[in-house]
Design a protein around this motif. Structure first.
Motif, PDB file in Angstrom:
ATOM      1  N   HIS A 159       0.851  -1.197   0.000  1.00  0.00           N
ATOM      2  CA  HIS A 159       0.000   0.000   0.000  1.00  0.00           C
ATOM      3  C   HIS A 159       0.881   1.239   0.000  1.00  0.00           C
ATOM      4  CE1 HIS A 159      -2.613   3.000   2.397  1.00  0.00           C
ATOM      5  NE2 HIS A 159      -3.091   2.968   1.173  1.00  0.00           N
ATOM      6  N   SER A 160       0.608   2.179  -0.895  1.00  0.00           N
ATOM      7  CA  SER A 160       1.280   3.470  -0.907  1.00  0.00           C
ATOM      8  C   SER A 160       2.781   3.281  -1.076  1.00  0.00           C
ATOM      9  CB  SER A 160       0.922   4.229   0.373  1.00  0.00           C
ATOM     10  OG  SER A 160       1.210   5.593   0.255  1.00  0.00           O
ATOM     11  N   MET A 161       3.599   3.709  -0.113  1.00  0.00           N
ATOM     12  CA  MET A 161       5.033   3.457  -0.193  1.00  0.00           C
ATOM     13  C   MET A 161       5.318   1.974  -0.311  1.00  0.00           C
ATOM     14  SD  MET A 161       8.034   4.274   2.599  1.00  0.00           S
ATOM     15  CE  MET A 161       7.364   3.056   3.738  1.00  0.00           C
ATOM     16  N   GLY A 162       4.493   1.149   0.353  1.00  0.00           N
ATOM     17  CA  GLY A 162       4.650  -0.296   0.246  1.00  0.00           C
ATOM     18  C   GLY A 162       4.439  -0.795  -1.176  1.00  0.00           C
ATOM     19  N   GLY A 163       3.638  -0.060  -1.968  1.00  0.00           N
ATOM     20  CA  GLY A 163       3.490  -0.404  -3.376  1.00  0.00           C
ATOM     21  C   GLY A 163       4.764  -0.133  -4.149  1.00  0.00           C
ATOM     22  N   PHE A 164       5.433   0.977  -3.825  1.00  0.00           N
ATOM     23  CA  PHE A 164       6.741   1.282  -4.410  1.00  0.00           C
ATOM     24  C   PHE A 164       7.717   0.146  -4.112  1.00  0.00           C
ATOM     25  CE2 PHE A 164      11.008   3.046  -3.808  1.00  0.00           C
ATOM     26  CZ  PHE A 164      11.211   3.780  -4.966  1.00  0.00           C
ATOM     27  N   LEU A 165       7.741  -0.315  -2.858  1.00  0.00           N
ATOM     28  CA  LEU A 165       8.650  -1.393  -2.465  1.00  0.00           C
ATOM     29  C   LEU A 165       8.284  -2.705  -3.133  1.00  0.00           C
ATOM     30  CD1 LEU A 165       8.865  -0.566   1.350  1.00  0.00           C
ATOM     31  CD2 LEU A 165      10.516   0.045  -0.431  1.00  0.00           C
ATOM     32  N   THR A 166       6.996  -2.962  -3.278  1.00  0.00           N
ATOM     33  CA  THR A 166       6.542  -4.195  -3.918  1.00  0.00           C
ATOM     34  C   THR A 166       6.980  -4.244  -5.374  1.00  0.00           C
ATOM     35  OG1 THR A 166       4.648  -4.451  -2.445  1.00  0.00           O
ATOM     36  CG2 THR A 166       4.486  -5.491  -4.613  1.00  0.00           C
ATOM     37  N   TRP A 215      -2.088  -1.281  -3.734  1.00  0.00           N
ATOM     38  CA  TRP A 215      -3.183  -0.340  -3.463  1.00  0.00           C
ATOM     39  C   TRP A 215      -2.598   1.064  -3.325  1.00  0.00           C
ATOM     40  CZ3 TRP A 215      -7.356  -2.081   0.565  1.00  0.00           C
ATOM     41  CH2 TRP A 215      -7.863  -3.342   0.233  1.00  0.00           C
ATOM     42  N   GLY A 216      -3.155   2.015  -4.074  1.00  0.00           N
ATOM     43  CA  GLY A 216      -2.727   3.402  -3.933  1.00  0.00           C
ATOM     44  C   GLY A 216      -1.222   3.548  -3.998  1.00  0.00           C
ATOM     45  N   GLY A 217      -0.602   2.876  -4.944  1.00  0.00           N
ATOM     46  CA  GLY A 217       0.847   2.761  -4.953  1.00  0.00           C
ATOM     47  C   GLY A 217       1.593   3.982  -5.465  1.00  0.00           C
ATOM     48  N   VAL A 218       2.731   4.240  -4.837  1.00  0.00           N
ATOM     49  CA  VAL A 218       3.679   5.237  -5.339  1.00  0.00           C
ATOM     50  C   VAL A 218       4.521   4.512  -6.395  1.00  0.00           C
ATOM     51  CG1 VAL A 218       5.485   6.889  -4.735  1.00  0.00           C
ATOM     52  CG2 VAL A 218       3.679   6.348  -3.087  1.00  0.00           C
ATOM     53  N   VAL A 219       3.990   4.422  -7.598  1.00  0.00           N
ATOM     54  CA  VAL A 219       4.543   3.522  -8.615  1.00  0.00           C
ATOM     55  C   VAL A 219       5.022   4.260  -9.864  1.00  0.00           C
ATOM     56  CG1 VAL A 219       3.289   1.461  -7.851  1.00  0.00           C
ATOM     57  CG2 VAL A 219       2.176   3.073  -9.420  1.00  0.00           C
ATOM     58  N   ALA A 220       5.354   5.526  -9.720  1.00  0.00           N
ATOM     59  CA  ALA A 220       5.815   6.319 -10.855  1.00  0.00           C
ATOM     60  C   ALA A 220       7.331   6.234 -10.997  1.00  0.00           C
ATOM     61  CB  ALA A 220       5.400   7.777 -10.672  1.00  0.00           C
ATOM     62  N   ASN A 221       7.830   6.608 -12.181  1.00  0.00           N
ATOM     63  CA  ASN A 221       9.268   6.747 -12.343  1.00  0.00           C
ATOM     64  C   ASN A 221       9.743   8.001 -11.619  1.00  0.00           C
ATOM     65  OD1 ASN A 221       8.866   9.035 -14.041  1.00  0.00           O
ATOM     66  ND2 ASN A 221       8.645   7.706 -15.824  1.00  0.00           N
ATOM     67  N   TYR A 222      11.053   8.193 -11.547  1.00  0.00           N
ATOM     68  CA  TYR A 222      11.573   9.278 -10.730  1.00  0.00           C
ATOM     69  C   TYR A 222      11.252  10.659 -11.283  1.00  0.00           C
ATOM     70  CZ  TYR A 222      13.844   6.380  -7.276  1.00  0.00           C
ATOM     71  OH  TYR A 222      14.066   5.511  -6.246  1.00  0.00           O
ATOM     72  N   ASN A 223      11.167  10.794 -12.583  1.00  0.00           N
ATOM     73  CA  ASN A 223      10.803  12.092 -13.124  1.00  0.00           C
ATOM     74  C   ASN A 223       9.408  12.494 -12.653  1.00  0.00           C
ATOM     75  OD1 ASN A 223      11.357  14.387 -15.026  1.00  0.00           O
ATOM     76  ND2 ASN A 223       9.487  13.599 -15.952  1.00  0.00           N
ATOM     77  N   ASP A 224       8.472  11.549 -12.701  1.00  0.00           N
ATOM     78  CA  ASP A 224       7.114  11.850 -12.250  1.00  0.00           C
ATOM     79  C   ASP A 224       7.049  12.028 -10.736  1.00  0.00           C
ATOM     80  OD1 ASP A 224       6.267  11.799 -14.836  1.00  0.00           O
ATOM     81  OD2 ASP A 224       5.234   9.872 -14.710  1.00  0.00           O
ATOM     82  N   LEU A 225       7.835  11.249  -9.998  1.00  0.00           N
ATOM     83  CA  LEU A 225       7.862  11.414  -8.539  1.00  0.00           C
ATOM     84  C   LEU A 225       8.286  12.834  -8.170  1.00  0.00           C
ATOM     85  CD1 LEU A 225       9.459   8.137  -7.122  1.00  0.00           C
ATOM     86  CD2 LEU A 225       7.068   8.818  -7.048  1.00  0.00           C
ATOM     87  N   MET A 226       9.244  13.363  -8.906  1.00  0.00           N
ATOM     88  CA  MET A 226       9.786  14.676  -8.567  1.00  0.00           C
ATOM     89  C   MET A 226       8.977  15.834  -9.135  1.00  0.00           C
ATOM     90  SD  MET A 226      13.908  14.243  -8.767  1.00  0.00           S
ATOM     91  CE  MET A 226      14.759  12.848  -8.032  1.00  0.00           C
TER      92      MET A 226
END
Length: 325
Positions: free
Chosen positions: A178-185, A201-212
């Motif tokens: 979930h969230s940051m856990g989605g990034f880790l998954t 669920w609700g994952g932080v799953v973007a590439n770094y350009n989009d994250l920033m």
């Protein structure tokens, strides 16, 4: 629950230093280059035997225990559930359970995500929810998950610990995040294709350009400024993703989606107040572009925790793991 906003890692030697020295030394050692997927693949993640620290009240058809395991020389706590009865031939299927951001100083092993983990436990899966370093009573310093590999290492060593357990079928392990856990998954699944299936669920799953550039979420006040500065240090050293795409793409799981060893199921609320639903939509398109199987659920008007569709989302997630594990 808010997603974590940046970073992660420290060395065992820091544990014996004064608290202030630990913080400064840990951050000085953080180098975004250590987030490289190829570098992560070159490492081993043996985990350890799961050591039982506390027996908790049992669930309806499963036991609950606070356990610990080893990750980079640190003792990490986790919540383990195991179905009652004799394991099936080959062992129980299992789910590594990756939680989202919770302020590390208020995090407790037995709090939050109880209903989520219970749904998988009642369905016959072993589950292991890692606390991550620096959370609750886990050793190490909590520096987040996005710009150094500490939390990823903890997740990978949780996986390694489950693979060592004779009650568990090492060929039937998935991940939920979930969230940051989605990034880790997503990172873990590109590092180790033996992970058979993933639900985010609700994952932080973007590439770094989009994250920033496309994540306008305000960092939680619980994150110290010295930790937030790690991203600034990384971009000062390596440039931004727009200036140095080769470097940042090498750190992003999105670059390695073709290497996934199993399907993904993605869930998000259209009114998610923490993570842009556009991250979800972009990942779906990226997975389809490389021929990877993906199932996408968008819940109209729902929030970051899918509170309005919790039972539906859990039932879908359980069914997905039953089908793919």
């Amino acid at each position: 629950m808010k997603p974590a906003f940046l970073i992660g890692l420290m060395s065992l030697a820091l544990l014996t230093a004064p608290a202030g020295a630990q913080s400064a030394a840990a951050i000085a050692k953080v180098d975004a280059a250590d987030m490289s997927i190829e570098k992560a693949r070159s490492r081993s993640y043996p985990g350890s035997a799961l050591t039982v620290l506390q027996n908790l009240g049992a669930g309806s058809n499963y036991s609950r225990q606070v356990v610990s395991y080893q990750s980079d020389g640190l003792t990490i706590r986790a919540l383990l559930t195991v179905p009652n009865g004799t394991p099936p031939k080959g062992g129980w299927p299992a789910v590594v359970f990756n939680h989202g951001y919770i302020p590390p100083n208020v995090y407790r092993t037995t709090e939050r995500y109880v209903a989520y983990q219970d749904a998988f436990a009642r369905a016959g899966f072993v589950t292991l929810k890692s606390d991550y370093r620096g959370h609750g009573s886990s050793q190490g310093e909590a520096l987040g998950g996005y710009y150094a590999p500490g939390y990823t290492d903890d997740v990978m060593n949780a996986l390694g610990s489950l693979k060592r357990d004779k009650r568990i079928n090492a060929a039937r392990i998935g991940m939920w995040g979930h969230s940051m856990g989605g990034f880790l998954t997503l990172r873990a699944m590109t590092i180790d294709p033996s992970i058979k299936a993933g639900v985010i669920w609700g994952g932080v799953v973007a590439n770094y350009n989009d994250l920033m550039t496309k994540w306008n979420h305000k960092a939680p006040a619980s994150i110290p400024q010295r930790v937030l500065n790690i991203r600034k240090t990384a971009t000062a050293k390596y440039g931004t993703p727009a200036e140095n795409p080769k470097f940042w793409n090498a750190l992003s799981a999105n670059t390695y989606l073709k290497d996934l060893g199993g399907p993904l199921e993605l869930h998000i609320g259209s009114a998610d107040e923490e993570v842009p639903p556009a991250f979800h939509a972009a990942l779906v398109q990226q997975l389809k572009a490389v021929g990877q199987p993906v199932t996408s659920y968008v819940y109209p008007g729902d929030n970051h925790n899918l509170s309005g569709n919790l039972r539906t989302a859990l039932n879908r997630s359980v069914a997905f793991f039953k089908k793919n594990l």
